[in-house]
Design a protein around this motif. Structure first.
Motif, PDB file in Angstrom:
ATOM      1  N   THR A 154      13.486  38.434  19.419  1.00 52.11           N
ATOM      2  CA  THR A 154      12.698  37.511  20.245  1.00 52.11           C
ATOM      3  C   THR A 154      12.452  36.207  19.489  1.00 52.11           C
ATOM      4  OG1 THR A 154      10.598  38.461  19.489  1.00 52.11           O
ATOM      5  CG2 THR A 154      11.562  39.411  21.462  1.00 52.11           C
TER       6      THR A 154
ATOM      7  N   LEU B 157       8.345  33.402  34.794  1.00 55.42           N
ATOM      8  CA  LEU B 157       8.914  34.718  34.498  1.00 55.42           C
ATOM      9  C   LEU B 157       8.926  35.476  35.814  1.00 55.42           C
ATOM     10  CD1 LEU B 157       6.787  35.412  31.332  1.00 55.42           C
ATOM     11  CD2 LEU B 157       9.260  35.589  31.337  1.00 55.42           C
TER      12      LEU B 157
ATOM     13  N   SER C  49      13.758  40.155  29.636  1.00 55.24           N
ATOM     14  CA  SER C  49      12.557  39.355  29.909  1.00 55.24           C
ATOM     15  C   SER C  49      11.363  40.250  30.214  1.00 55.24           C
ATOM     16  CB  SER C  49      12.794  38.354  31.045  1.00 55.24           C
ATOM     17  OG  SER C  49      12.920  39.022  32.278  1.00 55.24           O
TER      18      SER C  49
ATOM     19  N   ALA D 251       6.659  33.610  24.669  1.00 52.28           N
ATOM     20  CA  ALA D 251       6.899  32.569  25.675  1.00 52.28           C
ATOM     21  C   ALA D 251       5.570  31.956  26.123  1.00 52.28           C
ATOM     22  CB  ALA D 251       7.650  33.157  26.864  1.00 52.28           C
TER      23      ALA D 251
ATOM     24  N   SER E 105      16.947  27.652  31.407  1.00 52.64           N
ATOM     25  CA  SER E 105      16.955  29.052  31.773  1.00 52.64           C
ATOM     26  C   SER E 105      17.502  29.896  30.637  1.00 52.64           C
ATOM     27  CB  SER E 105      17.815  29.226  33.026  1.00 52.64           C
ATOM     28  OG  SER E 105      17.973  30.585  33.308  1.00 52.64           O
TER      29      SER E 105
ATOM     30  N   ILE F 130      12.620  32.424  32.145  1.00 53.10           N
ATOM     31  CA  ILE F 130      13.165  33.497  31.310  1.00 53.10           C
ATOM     32  C   ILE F 130      13.360  34.715  32.200  1.00 53.10           C
ATOM     33  CG2 ILE F 130      12.808  34.938  29.266  1.00 53.10           C
ATOM     34  CD1 ILE F 130      10.967  32.786  28.167  1.00 53.10           C
ATOM     35  N   SER F 131      14.613  35.207  32.260  1.00 57.24           N
ATOM     36  CA  SER F 131      14.881  36.328  33.170  1.00 57.24           C
ATOM     37  C   SER F 131      15.957  37.252  32.626  1.00 57.24           C
ATOM     38  CB  SER F 131      15.262  35.785  34.547  1.00 57.24           C
ATOM     39  OG  SER F 131      16.335  34.888  34.423  1.00 57.24           O
TER      40      SER F 131
ATOM     41  N   LEU G 275       8.618  39.225  23.776  1.00 58.49           N
ATOM     42  CA  LEU G 275       9.241  37.994  24.279  1.00 58.49           C
ATOM     43  C   LEU G 275       8.287  37.279  25.242  1.00 58.49           C
ATOM     44  CD1 LEU G 275      11.755  36.176  24.310  1.00 58.49           C
ATOM     45  CD2 LEU G 275      12.613  37.515  26.231  1.00 58.49           C
ATOM     46  N   ARG G 276       7.642  38.025  26.088  1.00 57.31           N
ATOM     47  CA  ARG G 276       6.689  37.443  27.049  1.00 57.31           C
ATOM     48  C   ARG G 276       5.518  36.783  26.318  1.00 57.31           C
ATOM     49  NH1 ARG G 276       6.329  39.214  32.906  1.00 57.31           N
ATOM     50  NH2 ARG G 276       8.536  39.404  33.313  1.00 57.31           N
TER      51      ARG G 276
ATOM     52  N   CYS H 127      12.932  41.573  37.199  1.00 56.05           N
ATOM     53  CA  CYS H 127      13.560  41.302  35.892  1.00 56.05           C
ATOM     54  C   CYS H 127      14.857  42.076  35.751  1.00 56.05           C
ATOM     55  CB  CYS H 127      12.629  41.712  34.755  1.00 56.05           C
ATOM     56  SG  CYS H 127      11.327  40.524  34.450  1.00 56.05           S
TER      57      CYS H 127
END
Lengths: 337, 142
Positions: A243, A291, A269, A278, A130, A264-265, A274-275, A297
């Motif tokens: 990121t 996510l 997030s 990921a 996490s 990822i939170s 970042l998204r 978030c």
């Protein structure tokens, strides 16, 4: 099981109603008062919570079409956060628990972010890694089974969200500037500026204060006009640095623990770079990445309900405990390590 | 007032070491300097010089007050987000001036009237990526 969740750790007042893992309603009243001060102002925050909490709870119940008589327990954030703000939520929750004879369950706000990805999902697919990234926190945690957390690394100085906010402030974008930097970055080139990614070769710790210094050093060498014209490129390079190191450490954790599931939170997030990173990592390493939906978030009480449910499942005696016992529950400002 | 040029991490630690020998429980130290000047970095060096684990030290911008264990108890305050003295009182800053801690305050300009005299003032002037000038006042023989 029907739970009423209350969250007031920072600038938002939030209430939610859940049935089992499903969140039926989640209402958040943001404190618009903060905008004129360019940030969260604790005293204003707690006073505004005070005014909004009753209304927010009523709205959450009504949107869920649930009456207080149907609620099985109240779940409330104990910390970490601003003490004044936390106390408003906690005191309200205690009063309600006592007057309705309902059990009260206290939960950790940062841990709740980890489980926000499992709202609407009964099973928690452990083990998972996490990454919690927000304005006040940056933590990489190995969750071996529900509620069994091992901290791998945290930040030595500024939080990831704080690094976004303060870099933006240096660039003249106001404070906090995280979401604005994200928008601007999408129009910029990552390669024109390069900012440092600290502790790249060391373990799981993070450090973001050198980034601030580096941004400042870069800006000092530019004219006002050059800076104005370079805001998208600067935003992009700042986002890349933050990121990039987050994903780099996550990759290390995946490789060293062999755990293939990732959550990822936290507020950061919601950041699009970042998204995207990921998602690429997930594709490359065949990971399951969870996510939370964007609405879960940022700070919200839906995740408070989700974590409260886990606590009750692990310890069903929480449901039969008399509300008087929870009256000495206290708020805390820092994560209890 | 004394001026100390600092151009490396080693020099930062040396200055923190020197300062740590001159301060005690009950002292209030303010740190001024722009974003990125190195206020939190200096606090970390000072906590280490005072026998504390530097790992404890992080930016208190979000939660306003951090407490650290060292040979003396240390309170680290960041008034960056505070807009008025009422907000500082609400955050519990007044309670720190009870003589039981060394209190280190970043962005003191936001809460000047709440800070008791005398104080040791540290101003950090940014000169370049690593170069800083520290101006320290309020300490005799320093």
């Amino acid at each position: 099981m029907i739970l009423l969740g209350i969250e007031s750790s920072c600038d938002d007042t939030s209430a939610a109603v859940s049935r089992n893992a499903e969140v039926l309603s989640s209402i958040t009243a943001s404190q618009k008062e903060h905008d004129q001060f360019g940030g969260i102002v604790p005293e204003l925050a707690s006073r505004a919570h005070d005014q909004k909490i009753m209304h927010t709870v009523r709205m959450a119940l009504s949107e869920a079409s649930v009456s207080l008589d149907q609620v099985d327990a109240i779940v409330v954030t104990q910390g970490p956060g601003l003490i004044g703000s936390l106390l408003v939520g906690l005191t309200f929750a205690k009063g309600l628990a006592l007057s309705r004879g309902l059990p009260l369950v206290g939960v950790n706000h940062i841990d709740a972010h980890m489980y926000a990805a499992f709202i609407g999902q009964e099973e928690i697919p452990t083990p998972f890694l996490s990454l919690i990234v927000s304005g006040g926190h940056t933590r990489l945690v190995l969750v071996q089974k529900p509620l069994h957390h091992r901290l791998l690394g945290t930040t030595r100085d500024d939080a990831a969200g704080e690094a976004f906010d303060k870099s933006g402030k240096l660039m003249g974008l106001g404070y906090p500037a995280g979401p604005l930097i994200d928008q601007l970055a999408q129009k910029g080139a990552t390669s024109r500026f390069e900012f440092p990614q600290a502790l790249r070769n060391e373990g799981y710790e993070f450090s973001f204060s050198g980034l601030k210094t580096s941004v400042r050093y870069t800006l000092e060498k530019m004219t006002h006009e050059e800076i104005e014209a370079s805001i998208p490129d600067l935003s992009s390079a700042v986002s890349e640095a933050i990121t990039g190191i987050l994903i780099h450490k996550l990759r290390r954790a995946i490789s060293e623990t062999g755990v293939q599931k990732v959550v990822i939170s936290g507020g950061v997030s919601a950041n699009s770079m970042l998204r995207n990173k990921a998602e690429s990592l997930a594709e490359e390493l065949h990971l399951d990445v969870f996510l939370p939906p964007l609405k879960y978030c940022t700070d919200n009480a839906g995740m408070i309900c989700r974590l409260g449910l886990l606590h009750i499942q692990q310890d069903p005696t929480l449901l039969t405990q008399s509300p008087e016992l929870s009256m000495n529950m206290t708020a805390y400002s820092r994560y209890p390590e | 007032m004394q001026t100390y040029p600092v151009d490396s991490e080693v020099a930062t630690h040396a200055l923190a070491q020197k300062l740590s020998l001159k301060i005690q429980k009950g002292d209030v130290i303010t740190l001024q300097g722009t974003l990125g000047a190195g206020k939190t970095t200096f606090v970390r060096a000072l906590v280490e010089a005072l026998g504390g684990d530097p790992i404890q030290v992080s930016s208190p911008t979000f939660s306003i007050i951090h407490h650290y264990d060292a040979l003396v108890s240390i309170a680290h305050v960041d008034a960056y987000r505070l807009g008025s003295e009422a907000e500082a009182i609400q955050a519990g800053i007044e309670d720190l001036f009870d003589g039981d801690h060394i209190v280190l305050i970043e962005w003191p300009e936001n809460i000047l009237n709440l800070i008791p005299d005398p104080v040791i003032q540290i101003q950090i002037q940014w000169l370049g990526e690593m170069e800083r000038e520290f101006y320290i006042s309020g300490l005799e023989d320093f």
